[in-house]
Every structure is written in C-alpha cells, then in structure tokens.
Design a protein around this motif. Sequence first.
Motif, PDB file in Angstrom:
ATOM      1  N   LYS A 242       0.764  -1.269   0.050  1.00  0.00           N
ATOM      2  CA  LYS A 242       0.003  -0.003  -0.023  1.00  0.00           C
ATOM      3  C   LYS A 242       0.681   1.096  -0.135  1.00  0.00           C
ATOM      4  N   ILE A 243       0.741   2.124  -1.048  1.00  0.00           N
ATOM      5  CA  ILE A 243       1.354   3.437  -1.029  1.00  0.00           C
ATOM      6  C   ILE A 243       0.595   4.477  -0.780  1.00  0.00           C
ATOM      7  N   CYS A 244       0.809   5.534   0.170  1.00  0.00           N
ATOM      8  CA  CYS A 244      -0.235   6.437   0.665  1.00  0.00           C
ATOM      9  C   CYS A 244      -0.162   7.670  -0.497  1.00  0.00           C
ATOM     10  N   ASP A 245      -1.367   8.567  -0.220  1.00  0.00           N
ATOM     11  CA  ASP A 245      -1.403   9.499  -0.958  1.00  0.00           C
ATOM     12  C   ASP A 245       0.070  10.500  -1.095  1.00  0.00           C
ATOM     13  N   GLY A 246       0.192  11.069  -2.217  1.00  0.00           N
ATOM     14  CA  GLY A 246       1.307  12.177  -2.118  1.00  0.00           C
ATOM     15  C   GLY A 246       2.698  11.619  -2.102  1.00  0.00           C
ATOM     16  N   ALA A 247       3.010  10.093  -2.365  1.00  0.00           N
ATOM     17  CA  ALA A 247       4.295   9.666  -2.317  1.00  0.00           C
ATOM     18  C   ALA A 247       4.731   9.834  -3.606  1.00  0.00           C
ATOM     19  N   VAL A 248       6.456   9.738  -3.539  1.00  0.00           N
ATOM     20  CA  VAL A 248       7.088   9.933  -4.636  1.00  0.00           C
ATOM     21  C   VAL A 248       7.976   8.651  -4.736  1.00  0.00           C
ATOM     22  N   ILE A 249       8.030   8.037  -5.748  1.00  0.00           N
ATOM     23  CA  ILE A 249       8.728   6.523  -5.846  1.00  0.00           C
ATOM     24  C   ILE A 249       9.916   6.997  -7.029  1.00  0.00           C
ATOM     25  N   GLY A 250      11.319   6.719  -6.581  1.00  0.00           N
ATOM     26  CA  GLY A 250      12.152   7.179  -7.748  1.00  0.00           C
ATOM     27  C   GLY A 250      12.398   6.048  -8.859  1.00  0.00           C
ATOM     28  N   ALA A 251      12.933   6.447  -9.867  1.00  0.00           N
ATOM     29  CA  ALA A 251      13.223   5.837 -11.054  1.00  0.00           C
ATOM     30  C   ALA A 251      14.025   4.549 -10.419  1.00  0.00           C
ATOM     31  N   GLY A 252      13.665   3.475 -10.921  1.00  0.00           N
ATOM     32  CA  GLY A 252      14.211   2.156 -10.584  1.00  0.00           C
ATOM     33  C   GLY A 252      14.367   1.659  -9.196  1.00  0.00           C
ATOM     34  N   ALA A 253      13.231   2.204  -8.292  1.00  0.00           N
ATOM     35  CA  ALA A 253      13.334   1.700  -6.905  1.00  0.00           C
ATOM     36  C   ALA A 253      12.515   0.531  -6.829  1.00  0.00           C
ATOM     37  N   VAL A 254      12.691  -0.303  -5.887  1.00  0.00           N
ATOM     38  CA  VAL A 254      11.965  -1.591  -5.614  1.00  0.00           C
ATOM     39  C   VAL A 254      11.327  -1.576  -4.565  1.00  0.00           C
ATOM     40  N   VAL A 255       9.942  -1.317  -4.416  1.00  0.00           N
ATOM     41  CA  VAL A 255       8.994  -1.067  -3.109  1.00  0.00           C
ATOM     42  C   VAL A 255       8.696  -2.438  -2.729  1.00  0.00           C
ATOM     43  N   THR A 256       9.040  -2.674  -1.665  1.00  0.00           N
ATOM     44  CA  THR A 256       8.893  -4.203  -0.884  1.00  0.00           C
ATOM     45  C   THR A 256       7.894  -4.013   0.460  1.00  0.00           C
ATOM     46  N   LYS A 257       7.944  -2.630   0.974  1.00  0.00           N
ATOM     47  CA  LYS A 257       7.078  -2.669   2.138  1.00  0.00           C
ATOM     48  C   LYS A 257       5.990  -1.406   2.160  1.00  0.00           C
ATOM     49  N   ASN A 258       5.102  -1.442   2.641  1.00  0.00           N
ATOM     50  CA  ASN A 258       3.938  -0.325   2.785  1.00  0.00           C
ATOM     51  C   ASN A 258       4.942   0.955   2.777  1.00  0.00           C
ATOM     52  N   ILE A 259       4.178   2.094   2.303  1.00  0.00           N
ATOM     53  CA  ILE A 259       4.590   3.386   2.444  1.00  0.00           C
ATOM     54  C   ILE A 259       3.445   4.025   2.952  1.00  0.00           C
ATOM     55  N   ASP A 260       3.592   4.794   4.278  1.00  0.00           N
ATOM     56  CA  ASP A 260       2.674   5.204   5.094  1.00  0.00           C
ATOM     57  C   ASP A 260       2.595   6.680   5.139  1.00  0.00           C
ATOM     58  N   LYS A 261       3.782   7.291   4.788  1.00  0.00           N
ATOM     59  CA  LYS A 261       3.676   8.758   5.107  1.00  0.00           C
ATOM     60  C   LYS A 261       4.471   9.366   3.673  1.00  0.00           C
ATOM     61  N   PRO A 262       3.773  10.727   3.018  1.00  0.00           N
ATOM     62  CA  PRO A 262       4.349  11.094   2.108  1.00  0.00           C
ATOM     63  C   PRO A 262       5.838  11.465   1.790  1.00  0.00           C
ATOM     64  N   GLY A 263       6.375  11.131   1.190  1.00  0.00           N
ATOM     65  CA  GLY A 263       7.905  11.351   1.093  1.00  0.00           C
ATOM     66  C   GLY A 263       8.562  11.170  -0.506  1.00  0.00           C
ATOM     67  N   VAL A 264       9.813  11.227  -0.482  1.00  0.00           N
ATOM     68  CA  VAL A 264      10.214  10.697  -1.830  1.00  0.00           C
ATOM     69  C   VAL A 264      11.097   9.319  -1.336  1.00  0.00           C
TER      70      VAL A 264
END
Length: 156
Positions: free
Chosen positions: A121-143
């Motif tokens: 789950k990725i929260c509102d307003g998050a930025v995921i960088g190029a080439g990133a591998v998202v393996t865990k939930n993202i709960d707060k807006p950030g880069v």
Amino acid sequence: MTDGPTMLKASVRDVRAGSGVKIVEPANVYDCDLGDGCFVGPFVEIQKGVRIGARTRVQSHAFVCELVTIGEDCFIGHGVMFVNDTFEKGGPARGDQTLWKSTSIGNRVSIGSNATILPVKICDGAVIGAGAVVTKNIDKPGVYAGNPARLLRNLS
C-alpha cells in the motif's frame, strides 16, 4: 512437428472507461476500469480487475497486473512493473491465484521509470524514484528510492 505458433494479438477489450480516456496502440488492456481523463501509453498491459483513477497517466511499457488499484492524478513512469506473485512457496504460483496479493496506490502518487512495485500500500502524495523496488508499505508522503526503497526526504 507443429503447425507453428499460436498467434495472439494485443487488444483493448471490455474496458469500462470514463470520458476523455486515451489509449495508444499497441496496448493490451482488458476487463479493467479507467477513470475520466486517463492516459495509457503504447506497449502497456493492464490486466483484468485493475482500477485506475481519474487523470492518471500510465506511460509506455508498463505492466499493471491483476489486484492493483491506482488512485487519481497519479503518474506511472515508463517500464514500471507491478507484481502480485511473491513466489511465497519458492516459485511462481502457477495459476494458484490464492497466493497472489493486492497492491493499492493512493492519489497523487508518482512512480519513476523502471520501478518495481511488490504487493504493498502506498499512501497519497508519495514519490517513488526511478528504478526503486518497493517491498514494504509506504505510510507517509515522501520521496522514496533504492532497492529496497527507503525514505530519502519527507514531503509533509
């Protein structure tokens, strides 16, 4: 000896699309929901059951598998891959969809080119960088960037 390979064509079929949706061919988009003003670039596959919110852009060569929901006003970069099979038993689920897991992307999320998004789950307003591998939930807006993706900078 066989008669040759079975040829299957990319198609756009059974798409529930809002007004102003644009899909650039060739694309393989089927049995999904696209909100008003969505854009789908060429060489994209969006599988059955996927829901994409209004004004979201999915750039070329992206793969959005079953069990993915993407919010409104998102940007999905070139070559982004969503994964629903975590190889929980040491290999592919091989048709056992009970092993697949879902992904939920909030509103106003930007995902850079060639990122890989595992079932999270990725929260509102998050930025995921190029080439990133998202393996865990993202709960707060950030880069977030890296492998595995980690918080680089808060945005709230």
